[in-house]
Design a protein around this motif. Structure first.
Motif, PDB file in Angstrom:
ATOM      1  N   ILE A  31       0.826  -1.207   0.000  1.00  0.00           N
ATOM      2  CA  ILE A  31       0.000   0.000   0.000  1.00  0.00           C
ATOM      3  C   ILE A  31       0.862   1.259   0.000  1.00  0.00           C
ATOM      4  CG2 ILE A  31      -1.986  -1.093   1.103  1.00  0.00           C
ATOM      5  CD1 ILE A  31      -1.042   0.154   3.771  1.00  0.00           C
ATOM      6  N   GLY A  32       0.349   2.285  -0.663  1.00  0.00           N
ATOM      7  CA  GLY A  32       0.929   3.620  -0.616  1.00  0.00           C
ATOM      8  C   GLY A  32      -0.096   4.510   0.073  1.00  0.00           C
ATOM      9  N   PHE A  33       0.308   5.217   1.095  1.00  0.00           N
ATOM     10  CA  PHE A  33      -0.672   5.929   1.914  1.00  0.00           C
ATOM     11  C   PHE A  33      -0.065   7.169   2.564  1.00  0.00           C
ATOM     12  CE2 PHE A  33       1.547   2.825   4.439  1.00  0.00           C
ATOM     13  CZ  PHE A  33       1.833   3.480   5.631  1.00  0.00           C
ATOM     14  N   VAL A  34      -0.952   7.991   3.109  1.00  0.00           N
ATOM     15  CA  VAL A  34      -0.583   9.140   3.928  1.00  0.00           C
ATOM     16  C   VAL A  34      -1.287   8.939   5.263  1.00  0.00           C
ATOM     17  CG1 VAL A  34      -0.775  11.648   4.157  1.00  0.00           C
ATOM     18  CG2 VAL A  34      -0.406  10.629   1.894  1.00  0.00           C
ATOM     19  N   VAL A  35      -0.601   9.261   6.339  1.00  0.00           N
ATOM     20  CA  VAL A  35      -1.193   9.127   7.665  1.00  0.00           C
ATOM     21  C   VAL A  35      -1.668  10.511   8.118  1.00  0.00           C
ATOM     22  CG1 VAL A  35      -0.836   8.418  10.056  1.00  0.00           C
ATOM     23  CG2 VAL A  35       0.356   7.218   8.212  1.00  0.00           C
ATOM     24  N   PRO A  36      -2.969  10.668   8.309  1.00  0.00           N
ATOM     25  CA  PRO A  36      -3.470  11.961   8.779  1.00  0.00           C
ATOM     26  C   PRO A  36      -3.094  12.196  10.240  1.00  0.00           C
ATOM     27  CG  PRO A  36      -5.264  10.389   8.670  1.00  0.00           C
ATOM     28  CD  PRO A  36      -4.043   9.694   8.123  1.00  0.00           C
ATOM     29  N   GLU A  37      -3.217  13.435  10.662  1.00  0.00           N
ATOM     30  CA  GLU A  37      -2.902  13.773  12.045  1.00  0.00           C
ATOM     31  C   GLU A  37      -3.732  12.902  12.989  1.00  0.00           C
ATOM     32  OE1 GLU A  37      -3.040  17.660  14.975  1.00  0.00           O
ATOM     33  OE2 GLU A  37      -2.831  17.953  12.810  1.00  0.00           O
ATOM     34  N   GLY A  38      -3.057  12.309  13.973  1.00  0.00           N
ATOM     35  CA  GLY A  38      -3.716  11.437  14.939  1.00  0.00           C
ATOM     36  C   GLY A  38      -3.904  10.008  14.462  1.00  0.00           C
ATOM     37  N   GLY A  39      -3.440   9.693  13.265  1.00  0.00           N
ATOM     38  CA  GLY A  39      -3.631   8.364  12.715  1.00  0.00           C
ATOM     39  C   GLY A  39      -2.553   7.366  13.069  1.00  0.00           C
ATOM     40  N   ARG A  40      -1.524   7.833  13.789  1.00  0.00           N
ATOM     41  CA  ARG A  40      -0.382   6.973  14.121  1.00  0.00           C
ATOM     42  C   ARG A  40      -0.151   7.012  15.628  1.00  0.00           C
ATOM     43  NH1 ARG A  40       4.237   8.765  10.675  1.00  0.00           N
ATOM     44  NH2 ARG A  40       3.305   7.330   9.216  1.00  0.00           N
ATOM     45  N   LYS A  41       0.148   5.844  16.194  1.00  0.00           N
ATOM     46  CA  LYS A  41       0.456   5.743  17.623  1.00  0.00           C
ATOM     47  C   LYS A  41       1.813   5.060  17.755  1.00  0.00           C
ATOM     48  CE  LYS A  41      -1.286   3.536  21.815  1.00  0.00           C
ATOM     49  NZ  LYS A  41      -2.328   2.643  22.329  1.00  0.00           N
TER      50      LYS A  41
ATOM     51  N   ILE B 156      -5.707   5.693   7.925  1.00  0.00           N
ATOM     52  CA  ILE B 156      -4.848   5.808   6.752  1.00  0.00           C
ATOM     53  C   ILE B 156      -5.621   6.445   5.606  1.00  0.00           C
ATOM     54  CG2 ILE B 156      -3.688   4.456   4.945  1.00  0.00           C
ATOM     55  CD1 ILE B 156      -3.086   2.333   7.054  1.00  0.00           C
ATOM     56  N   ASP B 157      -4.975   7.358   4.878  1.00  0.00           N
ATOM     57  CA  ASP B 157      -5.493   7.835   3.590  1.00  0.00           C
ATOM     58  C   ASP B 157      -4.855   6.954   2.525  1.00  0.00           C
ATOM     59  OD1 ASP B 157      -7.085   9.958   4.492  1.00  0.00           O
ATOM     60  OD2 ASP B 157      -5.384  11.332   4.539  1.00  0.00           O
ATOM     61  N   LEU B 158      -5.616   6.034   1.987  1.00  0.00           N
ATOM     62  CA  LEU B 158      -5.097   5.081   1.015  1.00  0.00           C
ATOM     63  C   LEU B 158      -5.024   5.734  -0.362  1.00  0.00           C
ATOM     64  CD1 LEU B 158      -4.175   2.140   0.655  1.00  0.00           C
ATOM     65  CD2 LEU B 158      -6.573   1.545   0.221  1.00  0.00           C
ATOM     66  N   VAL B 159      -3.805   5.822  -0.908  1.00  0.00           N
ATOM     67  CA  VAL B 159      -3.570   6.483  -2.190  1.00  0.00           C
ATOM     68  C   VAL B 159      -3.453   5.463  -3.317  1.00  0.00           C
ATOM     69  CG1 VAL B 159      -1.982   7.987  -3.460  1.00  0.00           C
ATOM     70  CG2 VAL B 159      -2.415   8.398  -1.025  1.00  0.00           C
ATOM     71  N   GLU B 160      -2.733   4.390  -3.073  1.00  0.00           N
ATOM     72  CA  GLU B 160      -2.515   3.384  -4.113  1.00  0.00           C
ATOM     73  C   GLU B 160      -2.193   2.040  -3.505  1.00  0.00           C
ATOM     74  OE1 GLU B 160       0.605   1.868  -4.920  1.00  0.00           O
ATOM     75  OE2 GLU B 160       1.989   3.121  -3.837  1.00  0.00           O
ATOM     76  N   ILE B 161      -2.403   1.008  -4.316  1.00  0.00           N
ATOM     77  CA  ILE B 161      -2.005  -0.353  -3.970  1.00  0.00           C
ATOM     78  C   ILE B 161      -1.193  -0.865  -5.146  1.00  0.00           C
ATOM     79  CG2 ILE B 161      -2.748  -2.676  -3.367  1.00  0.00           C
ATOM     80  CD1 ILE B 161      -5.443  -1.403  -2.451  1.00  0.00           C
ATOM     81  N   SER B 162       0.013  -1.317  -4.863  1.00  0.00           N
ATOM     82  CA  SER B 162       0.922  -1.766  -5.912  1.00  0.00           C
ATOM     83  C   SER B 162       1.128  -3.269  -5.903  1.00  0.00           C
ATOM     84  CB  SER B 162       2.297  -1.113  -5.726  1.00  0.00           C
ATOM     85  OG  SER B 162       2.271   0.228  -6.134  1.00  0.00           O
TER      86      SER B 162
END
Length: 195
Positions: A92-102, A114-120
């Motif tokens: 997966i290719g993604f961006v983690v929004p604020e508060g999305g990671r611990k 997760i903001d899912l951008v692509e799957i390779s």
């Protein structure tokens, strides 16, 4: 093709652990917008190879169903590698929004949103459980007709070629034979287009 683009609760090679529910918001947003994450070859934005037609979270992870674009060079290459068993990974290719990671004390971090951008399609996925479980091999005469038509043959010529291809496959339905036949079909299509 179908498989798991991501498996939950596993520490991957990047030290990331995707938790259940991490895709819930982004999948809902894609649904509302009528979009899907891109299907790429090895995370290369300039190498789309098809499109994802269905994505869902289940108890195991992010299940994906996609359709390769067999009328593109990249799509045909990916299909050939998949059918031949050269690769079977998803990433997966993604961006983690604020508060999305611990962050964890052991250096790992949990992905909760997760903001899912692509799957390779990849050779070596970071998440070892992210694998393609099935690849559809051409299995009907009409699928062969469509393949020939996508490669520029007339409807009548495509039907004749598909009839021959279908007869040949009835003798041996192995993946290797199907992959060889697909390469022969592509070469014959290219030759016929040159006439």
């Amino acid at each position: 093709m179908t498989g798991y683009a991501s498996v939950f609760d596993v520490v991957d090679r990047q030290g990331e652990i995707v938790r259940r529910g991490a895709y819930r918001r982004t999948l809902a947003e894609h649904k509302v917008q009528g979009t899907h994450p891109a299907m790429l070859w090895g995370h290369k934005l300039d190498r789309p190879i098809g499109r994802w037609v269905e994505l869902r979270e289940d108890e195991r992870g992010l299940w994906a169903k996609g359709k390769l674009s067999l009328n593109t060079d990249a799509g045909k290459q990916a299909y050939t590698h998949l059918v031949n068993g050269d690769l079977d990974g998803l990433s997966i290719g993604f961006v983690v929004p604020e508060g999305g990671r611990k962050y964890g004390a052991d250096g790992t971090f949990e992905l909760l949103d997760i903001d899912l951008v692509e799957i390779s399609v990849v050779t070596a996925p970071a998440n070892r459980g992210a694998r393609i479980s099935s690849v559809k091999v051409l299995s009907t005469k009409s699928e062969f007709v469509n393949l020939f038509r996508a490669n520029g043959l007339s409807k009548a010529t495509a039907r004749r070629a598909a009839a021959g291809a279908w007869r040949a496959l009835q003798d041996d339905d192995s993946h290797d034979q199907a992959a060889r036949l697909l390469r022969q079909i592509e070469a014959a299509s290219a030759q016929l287009k040159g006439l």
